[in-house]
Motif scaffolding. Structure first.
Motif, PDB file in Angstrom:
ATOM      1  N   LEU A   1      43.071  17.113  65.778  1.00  0.00           N
ATOM      2  CA  LEU A   1      42.493  18.433  65.991  1.00  0.00           C
ATOM      3  C   LEU A   1      41.261  18.388  66.884  1.00  0.00           C
ATOM      4  N   ASN A   2      40.583  17.251  66.937  1.00  0.00           N
ATOM      5  CA  ASN A   2      39.426  17.125  67.813  1.00  0.00           C
ATOM      6  C   ASN A   2      39.863  17.209  69.281  1.00  0.00           C
ATOM      7  N   SER A   3      40.927  16.487  69.641  1.00  0.00           N
ATOM      8  CA  SER A   3      41.450  16.560  71.013  1.00  0.00           C
ATOM      9  C   SER A   3      42.039  17.930  71.307  1.00  0.00           C
ATOM     10  N   PHE A   4      42.702  18.511  70.322  1.00  0.00           N
ATOM     11  CA  PHE A   4      43.265  19.853  70.481  1.00  0.00           C
ATOM     12  C   PHE A   4      42.165  20.845  70.850  1.00  0.00           C
ATOM     13  N   PHE A   5      41.043  20.818  70.104  1.00  0.00           N
ATOM     14  CA  PHE A   5      39.919  21.706  70.406  1.00  0.00           C
ATOM     15  C   PHE A   5      39.381  21.442  71.800  1.00  0.00           C
ATOM     16  N   ALA A   6      39.239  20.163  72.169  1.00  0.00           N
ATOM     17  CA  ALA A   6      38.691  19.814  73.479  1.00  0.00           C
ATOM     18  C   ALA A   6      39.551  20.364  74.606  1.00  0.00           C
TER      19      ALA A   6
ATOM     20  N   ARG B   1      34.582  34.243  61.113  1.00  0.00           N
ATOM     21  CA  ARG B   1      34.766  33.965  59.684  1.00  0.00           C
ATOM     22  C   ARG B   1      34.707  32.463  59.392  1.00  0.00           C
ATOM     23  N   ASN B   2      33.758  31.788  60.075  1.00  0.00           N
ATOM     24  CA  ASN B   2      33.514  30.363  59.881  1.00  0.00           C
ATOM     25  C   ASN B   2      34.775  29.535  60.147  1.00  0.00           C
ATOM     26  N   TYR B   3      35.406  29.790  61.279  1.00  0.00           N
ATOM     27  CA  TYR B   3      36.609  29.057  61.707  1.00  0.00           C
ATOM     28  C   TYR B   3      37.721  29.151  60.667  1.00  0.00           C
ATOM     29  N   ARG B   4      37.950  30.326  60.157  1.00  0.00           N
ATOM     30  CA  ARG B   4      38.932  30.515  59.076  1.00  0.00           C
ATOM     31  C   ARG B   4      40.333  30.046  59.468  1.00  0.00           C
ATOM     32  N   ARG B   5      40.779  30.408  60.649  1.00  0.00           N
ATOM     33  CA  ARG B   5      42.136  30.018  61.069  1.00  0.00           C
ATOM     34  C   ARG B   5      42.265  28.502  61.189  1.00  0.00           C
ATOM     35  N   TYR B   6      41.238  27.859  61.727  1.00  0.00           N
ATOM     36  CA  TYR B   6      41.251  26.395  61.821  1.00  0.00           C
ATOM     37  C   TYR B   6      41.300  25.775  60.432  1.00  0.00           C
ATOM     38  N   ARG B   7      40.494  26.295  59.523  1.00  0.00           N
ATOM     39  CA  ARG B   7      40.456  25.733  58.165  1.00  0.00           C
ATOM     40  C   ARG B   7      41.791  25.937  57.437  1.00  0.00           C
ATOM     41  N   LEU B   8      42.452  27.055  57.675  1.00  0.00           N
ATOM     42  CA  LEU B   8      43.778  27.266  57.091  1.00  0.00           C
ATOM     43  C   LEU B   8      44.786  26.270  57.668  1.00  0.00           C
ATOM     44  N   LEU B   9      44.730  26.052  58.967  1.00  0.00           N
ATOM     45  CA  LEU B   9      45.610  25.072  59.601  1.00  0.00           C
ATOM     46  C   LEU B   9      45.331  23.676  59.049  1.00  0.00           C
ATOM     47  N   LEU B  10      44.067  23.352  58.900  1.00  0.00           N
ATOM     48  CA  LEU B  10      43.666  22.041  58.390  1.00  0.00           C
ATOM     49  C   LEU B  10      44.196  21.819  56.975  1.00  0.00           C
ATOM     50  N   SER B  11      44.200  22.850  56.175  1.00  0.00           N
ATOM     51  CA  SER B  11      44.674  22.715  54.798  1.00  0.00           C
ATOM     52  C   SER B  11      46.184  22.475  54.714  1.00  0.00           C
ATOM     53  N   LYS B  12      46.917  22.816  55.771  1.00  0.00           N
ATOM     54  CA  LYS B  12      48.369  22.623  55.779  1.00  0.00           C
ATOM     55  C   LYS B  12      48.774  21.210  56.173  1.00  0.00           C
ATOM     56  N   PHE B  13      47.862  20.461  56.793  1.00  0.00           N
ATOM     57  CA  PHE B  13      48.174  19.109  57.244  1.00  0.00           C
ATOM     58  C   PHE B  13      47.944  18.096  56.128  1.00  0.00           C
TER      59      PHE B  13
ATOM     60  N   ILE C   1      51.703  31.072  74.108  1.00  0.00           N
ATOM     61  CA  ILE C   1      51.382  29.890  73.306  1.00  0.00           C
ATOM     62  C   ILE C   1      49.896  29.568  73.424  1.00  0.00           C
ATOM     63  N   PHE C   2      49.364  29.645  74.648  1.00  0.00           N
ATOM     64  CA  PHE C   2      47.947  29.366  74.841  1.00  0.00           C
ATOM     65  C   PHE C   2      47.071  30.374  74.091  1.00  0.00           C
ATOM     66  N   THR C   3      47.480  31.626  74.083  1.00  0.00           N
ATOM     67  CA  THR C   3      46.745  32.652  73.333  1.00  0.00           C
ATOM     68  C   THR C   3      46.744  32.323  71.842  1.00  0.00           C
ATOM     69  N   GLN C   4      47.873  31.838  71.335  1.00  0.00           N
ATOM     70  CA  GLN C   4      47.942  31.425  69.930  1.00  0.00           C
ATOM     71  C   GLN C   4      46.999  30.248  69.669  1.00  0.00           C
ATOM     72  N   TYR C   5      46.966  29.310  70.603  1.00  0.00           N
ATOM     73  CA  TYR C   5      46.060  28.161  70.457  1.00  0.00           C
ATOM     74  C   TYR C   5      44.600  28.612  70.473  1.00  0.00           C
ATOM     75  N   GLU C   6      44.288  29.554  71.350  1.00  0.00           N
ATOM     76  CA  GLU C   6      42.919  30.071  71.392  1.00  0.00           C
ATOM     77  C   GLU C   6      42.541  30.749  70.074  1.00  0.00           C
ATOM     78  N   SER C   7      43.495  31.425  69.460  1.00  0.00           N
ATOM     79  CA  SER C   7      43.194  32.085  68.191  1.00  0.00           C
ATOM     80  C   SER C   7      42.908  31.063  67.088  1.00  0.00           C
ATOM     81  N   LEU C   8      43.501  29.866  67.190  1.00  0.00           N
ATOM     82  CA  LEU C   8      43.245  28.827  66.183  1.00  0.00           C
ATOM     83  C   LEU C   8      41.817  28.300  66.248  1.00  0.00           C
ATOM     84  N   ILE C   9      41.213  28.346  67.431  1.00  0.00           N
ATOM     85  CA  ILE C   9      39.851  27.835  67.556  1.00  0.00           C
ATOM     86  C   ILE C   9      38.806  28.942  67.494  1.00  0.00           C
TER      87      ILE C   9
END
Length: 98
Positions: free
Chosen positions: A9-14, A53-65, A41-49
């Motif tokens: 996820l660090n590289s994904f964010f970068a 709400r304190n990176y809520r979408r990222y934290r939800l994704l993180l909890s699924k891994f 797809i890129f718009t979806q990726y942007e929404s993940l970062i």
């Protein structure tokens, strides 16, 4: 995106932050030549970062891994700093506790 498949996820964010940079997003003629599917797809990726709400979408994704994974390090450091600064250190019977 390969970094997302490998749970890096660090590289994904970068990568997404780099492509969202003003200098890159100004290349309108280049962006127009991309297929709509790629833009979606890129718009979806942007929404993940999204930082709302304190990176809520990222934290939800993180909890699924499942581990192992590479988290987004700056956010991890921010969370650790808030935990450290938000909790006082007390002296209890001559010993320091955190």
């Amino acid at each position: 995106m390969l970094s997302l498949e490998y749970k890096n996820l660090n590289s994904f964010f970068a990568i997404v932050i780099g492509l969202s940079n003003v200098a890159i997003s100004r290349l309108t003629q280049t962006w127009e030549k991309l297929h709509n599917k790629v833009k979606r797809i890129f718009t979806q990726y942007e929404s993940l970062i999204d930082s709302s709400r304190n990176y809520r979408r990222y934290r939800l994704l993180l909890s699924k891994f499942d581990p192992p994974l590479v988290p987004f390090v700056p956010l991890l450091i921010k969370d650790m700093t808030i935990l450290h600064e938000g909790n006082k250190t007390f002296v209890d019977q001559g010993l320091l506790t955190i």
